[in-house]
Design a protein around this motif. Structure first.
Motif, PDB file in Angstrom:
ATOM      1  N   THR A  85       0.840  -1.196   0.000  1.00 24.84           N
ATOM      2  CA  THR A  85       0.000   0.000   0.000  1.00 24.84           C
ATOM      3  C   THR A  85       0.874   1.245   0.000  1.00 24.84           C
ATOM      4  O   THR A  85       2.044   1.197   0.437  1.00 24.84           O
ATOM      5  N   TYR A  86       0.308   2.365  -0.508  1.00 22.33           N
ATOM      6  CA  TYR A  86       1.113   3.559  -0.752  1.00 22.33           C
ATOM      7  C   TYR A  86       0.185   4.760  -0.859  1.00 22.33           C
ATOM      8  O   TYR A  86      -0.815   4.711  -1.571  1.00 22.33           O
ATOM      9  N   GLY A  87       0.470   5.837  -0.139  1.00 20.58           N
ATOM     10  CA  GLY A  87      -0.379   7.023  -0.258  1.00 20.58           C
ATOM     11  C   GLY A  87       0.201   8.222   0.462  1.00 20.58           C
ATOM     12  O   GLY A  87       1.053   8.091   1.356  1.00 20.58           O
ATOM     13  N   VAL A  88      -0.250   9.410   0.052  1.00 23.47           N
ATOM     14  CA  VAL A  88       0.128  10.683   0.681  1.00 23.47           C
ATOM     15  C   VAL A  88      -1.169  11.461   0.922  1.00 23.47           C
ATOM     16  O   VAL A  88      -2.054  11.462   0.053  1.00 23.47           O
ATOM     17  N   LEU A  89      -1.282  12.105   2.073  1.00 22.45           N
ATOM     18  CA  LEU A  89      -2.493  12.864   2.408  1.00 22.45           C
ATOM     19  C   LEU A  89      -2.792  13.899   1.325  1.00 22.45           C
ATOM     20  O   LEU A  89      -1.865  14.575   0.839  1.00 22.45           O
ATOM     21  N   GLN A  93      -0.055  16.234  -1.227  1.00 16.15           N
ATOM     22  CA  GLN A  93       0.318  15.612  -2.510  1.00 16.15           C
ATOM     23  C   GLN A  93       0.946  16.634  -3.462  1.00 16.15           C
ATOM     24  O   GLN A  93       0.741  17.837  -3.311  1.00 16.15           O
ATOM     25  N   GLY A  94       1.696  16.125  -4.428  1.00 15.80           N
ATOM     26  CA  GLY A  94       2.254  16.969  -5.480  1.00 15.80           C
ATOM     27  C   GLY A  94       3.474  17.773  -5.054  1.00 15.80           C
ATOM     28  O   GLY A  94       3.891  18.695  -5.747  1.00 15.80           O
ATOM     29  N   ARG A  95       4.080  17.417  -3.901  1.00 16.89           N
ATOM     30  CA  ARG A  95       5.265  18.155  -3.429  1.00 16.89           C
ATOM     31  C   ARG A  95       6.502  17.268  -3.328  1.00 16.89           C
ATOM     32  O   ARG A  95       7.453  17.593  -2.631  1.00 16.89           O
ATOM     33  N   GLY A  96       6.433  16.083  -3.939  1.00 16.05           N
ATOM     34  CA  GLY A  96       7.617  15.233  -3.955  1.00 16.05           C
ATOM     35  C   GLY A  96       7.705  14.224  -2.819  1.00 16.05           C
ATOM     36  O   GLY A  96       8.665  13.437  -2.759  1.00 16.05           O
ATOM     37  N   ILE A  97       6.714  14.221  -1.909  1.00 17.59           N
ATOM     38  CA  ILE A  97       6.765  13.259  -0.789  1.00 17.59           C
ATOM     39  C   ILE A  97       6.585  11.835  -1.303  1.00 17.59           C
ATOM     40  O   ILE A  97       7.316  10.914  -0.928  1.00 17.59           O
ATOM     41  N   GLY A  98       5.614  11.661  -2.202  1.00 22.84           N
ATOM     42  CA  GLY A  98       5.354  10.341  -2.766  1.00 22.84           C
ATOM     43  C   GLY A  98       6.575   9.781  -3.474  1.00 22.84           C
ATOM     44  O   GLY A  98       6.887   8.595  -3.356  1.00 22.84           O
ATOM     45  N   LYS A  99       7.288  10.637  -4.182  1.00 18.86           N
ATOM     46  CA  LYS A  99       8.485  10.182  -4.913  1.00 18.86           C
ATOM     47  C   LYS A  99       9.539   9.669  -3.928  1.00 18.86           C
ATOM     48  O   LYS A  99      10.122   8.606  -4.122  1.00 18.86           O
ATOM     49  N   ARG A 100       9.746  10.421  -2.846  1.00 13.25           N
ATOM     50  CA  ARG A 100      10.764   9.997  -1.874  1.00 13.25           C
ATOM     51  C   ARG A 100      10.385   8.682  -1.207  1.00 13.25           C
ATOM     52  O   ARG A 100      11.226   7.822  -0.971  1.00 13.25           O
ATOM     53  N   SER A 118      -2.056  -1.383  -8.924  1.00 13.13           N
ATOM     54  CA  SER A 118      -1.959   0.072  -8.892  1.00 13.13           C
ATOM     55  C   SER A 118      -3.304   0.733  -9.164  1.00 13.13           C
ATOM     56  O   SER A 118      -4.121   0.206  -9.915  1.00 13.13           O
ATOM     57  N   THR A 119      -3.503   1.904  -8.561  1.00 11.87           N
ATOM     58  CA  THR A 119      -4.661   2.723  -8.913  1.00 11.87           C
ATOM     59  C   THR A 119      -4.363   3.417 -10.252  1.00 11.87           C
ATOM     60  O   THR A 119      -3.272   3.272 -10.811  1.00 11.87           O
ATOM     61  N   VAL A 120      -5.319   4.245 -10.705  1.00 10.87           N
ATOM     62  CA  VAL A 120      -5.094   4.977 -11.963  1.00 10.87           C
ATOM     63  C   VAL A 120      -4.506   6.363 -11.694  1.00 10.87           C
ATOM     64  O   VAL A 120      -4.362   7.165 -12.617  1.00 10.87           O
ATOM     65  N   HIS A 121      -4.164   6.676 -10.441  1.00 10.70           N
ATOM     66  CA  HIS A 121      -3.677   8.021 -10.108  1.00 10.70           C
ATOM     67  C   HIS A 121      -2.511   8.431 -11.029  1.00 10.70           C
ATOM     68  O   HIS A 121      -1.515   7.702 -11.130  1.00 10.70           O
ATOM     69  N   PRO A 122      -2.607   9.594 -11.711  1.00  6.95           N
ATOM     70  CA  PRO A 122      -1.590   9.946 -12.708  1.00  6.95           C
ATOM     71  C   PRO A 122      -0.192  10.093 -12.107  1.00  6.95           C
ATOM     72  O   PRO A 122       0.804   9.770 -12.772  1.00  6.95           O
ATOM     73  N   GLY A 123      -0.111  10.583 -10.866  1.00  6.75           N
ATOM     74  CA  GLY A 123       1.206  10.716 -10.230  1.00  6.75           C
ATOM     75  C   GLY A 123       1.803   9.358  -9.924  1.00  6.75           C
ATOM     76  O   GLY A 123       3.002   9.119 -10.120  1.00  6.75           O
ATOM     77  N   ALA A 124       0.955   8.430  -9.470  1.00  2.00           N
ATOM     78  CA  ALA A 124       1.425   7.090  -9.128  1.00  2.00           C
ATOM     79  C   ALA A 124       1.881   6.346 -10.385  1.00  2.00           C
ATOM     80  O   ALA A 124       3.004   5.832 -10.453  1.00  2.00           O
ATOM     81  N   THR A 125       1.038   6.351 -11.423  1.00  2.00           N
ATOM     82  CA  THR A 125       1.359   5.564 -12.622  1.00  2.00           C
ATOM     83  C   THR A 125       2.590   6.140 -13.337  1.00  2.00           C
ATOM     84  O   THR A 125       3.401   5.407 -13.895  1.00  2.00           O
ATOM     85  N   ARG A 126       2.751   7.466 -13.266  1.00  2.00           N
ATOM     86  CA  ARG A 126       3.948   8.103 -13.837  1.00  2.00           C
ATOM     87  C   ARG A 126       5.212   7.548 -13.163  1.00  2.00           C
ATOM     88  O   ARG A 126       6.155   7.111 -13.809  1.00  2.00           O
ATOM     89  N   ARG A 127       5.169   7.545 -11.821  1.00  2.00           N
ATOM     90  CA  ARG A 127       6.318   7.069 -11.043  1.00  2.00           C
ATOM     91  C   ARG A 127       6.645   5.607 -11.376  1.00  2.00           C
ATOM     92  O   ARG A 127       7.787   5.223 -11.538  1.00  2.00           O
ATOM     93  N   TYR A 128       5.595   4.775 -11.465  1.00  2.00           N
ATOM     94  CA  TYR A 128       5.801   3.340 -11.682  1.00  2.00           C
ATOM     95  C   TYR A 128       6.438   3.082 -13.045  1.00  2.00           C
ATOM     96  O   TYR A 128       7.365   2.295 -13.160  1.00  2.00           O
ATOM     97  N   ARG A 129       5.916   3.758 -14.062  1.00  2.00           N
ATOM     98  CA  ARG A 129       6.472   3.539 -15.399  1.00  2.00           C
ATOM     99  C   ARG A 129       7.918   4.019 -15.455  1.00  2.00           C
ATOM    100  O   ARG A 129       8.780   3.352 -16.019  1.00  2.00           O
TER     101      ARG A 129
END
Ligand SMILES: CC(C)(COP(=O)(O)OP(=O)(O)OC[C@H]1O[C@@H](n2cnc3c(N)ncnc32)[C@H](O)[C@@H]1OP(=O)(O)O)[C@@H](O)C(=O)NCCC(=O)NCCS
Length: 282
Positions: A85-89, A93-100, A118-129
């Motif tokens: 599981t993976y998430g940011v409040l 979001q959008g400040r680089g916390i998820g990436k770290r 994975s969810t369809v969240h654009p930030g998440a799927t970007r990171r995964y690819r």
């Protein structure tokens, strides 16, 4: 890294993250998402405590003062890594916390093969690819089983700890590593049905298949029919990729509907089949 004393706070964070994400991604035909029940909260904490015991170095949180604002819980099992599981409040979001967070778990993974849902969240799927994962769209079968369609099923037994040996060998062929200690955790929380040495399925308390692996399509179909037979009402078969169309065909025969839900993210392995991943134990 996540500490055991942070678990209640991390659970509150996870509930807030997914409540917001589910509300945003909800289709009009689906009910309004609700906060996690007391039972759901207890189960979440229990599951994360288990992950912390088995592989603490895969479990990361982001803190802002006293508050936990993000989490990424992953595990290494032999040659395979998975993200549970993976998430940011939302407000962070959008400040680089998820990436770290995700980078910390991927460093723990090293060059292992990996998989997760994975969810369809654009930030998440970007990171995964960008991290080298291939994204396989997942279908799900939903609805109420038409009991008149249920076939007579033979050759299945209730499973137990004595089956874990061959089950791990089967896992290794399907996804590159056995579930190891996860089998015990899954057995404590689900019913295990086996076609000995050919395949297995864990069926959760509401009659849904939680994880299914088989040597061949025929065994997989039987195991799925057994799950459908035990569902008391509305059911859900999750994590179906195109290589597992046998599960779509069984679902259609039981008069369930095809839905679409996120991706199975994979690296270093082909699409597992016949196989229905568990959302949290993969
Ligand atoms: C997915 C999630 C954990 C990412 O956390 P985050 O802190 O927002 O992520 P970051 O700010 O580190 O951004 C990650 C990347 O996605 C991009 N990104 C972030 N939000 C985005 C958006 N809404 N649309 C497009 N790209 C986005 C960022 O630019 C960054 O890419 P880059 O480093 O190449 O520039 C967070 O958004 C979340 O909790 N979503 C809801 C729950 C969920 O879907 N979890 C994933 C479960 S598999």
């Amino acid at each position: 890294m996540l500490r055991v004393e942070d678990l209640p706070k991390a659970e509150r964070t996870s509930d807030a993250v997914f409540l917001e994400a589910d509300a945003r991604d909800r289709r009009v035909s689906e009910p309004e998402p609700e906060p996690r029940s007391e039972e759901g909260t207890k189960k979440w904490i229990d599951r994360m405590r288990y992950f912390l015991e088995v592989d603490p170095e895969g479990c990361w949180v982001a803190a802002d003062g006293d508050e936990i604002v993000g989490f990424a819980i992953s595990q290494n099992r032999g040659r395979v890594w998975y993200l549970a599981t993976y998430g940011v409040l939302p407000g962070h979001q959008g400040r680089g916390i998820g990436k770290r967070l995700i980078d910390a778990t991927l460093a723990h993974a090293g060059d292992r093969a990996g998989l997760f849902s994975s969810t369809v969240h654009p930030g998440a799927t970007r990171r995964y690819r960008l991290a080298g994962f291939s994204l396989y769209p997942q279908m799900r079968m939903v609805g109420t089983v038409d009991r008149a369609t249920l076939p007579a099923i033979t050759g299945l037994d209730e499973g137990g700890e004595g089956d874990f040996g061959w089950m791990d060998e089967l896992d290794e062929r399907r996804r590159g590593a056995g579930h190891g200690p996860d089998h015990k955790y899954l057995l404590d929380n689900n019913r295990l049905v086996v076609s000995r040495r050919r395949g297995y399925v864990y069926i959760d308390g509401s009659g849904r298949p939680a994880l299914l692996a088989a040597e061949d399509r025929e065994t997989a179909e039987k195991l799925l029919w057994e799950s459908l037979a035990s569902s008391p009402g509305e059911t859900l078969v999750n994590c179906i990729t195109t290589a597992n169309e046998w599960a779509v065909d069984v679902g259609l025969a039981a008069r369930l509907d095809i839905g679409q839900e996120g991706y199975l993210a994979l690296r270093g392995m082909p699409e597992p089949a016949p196989y229905l991943a568990s959302g949290q134990f993969l």
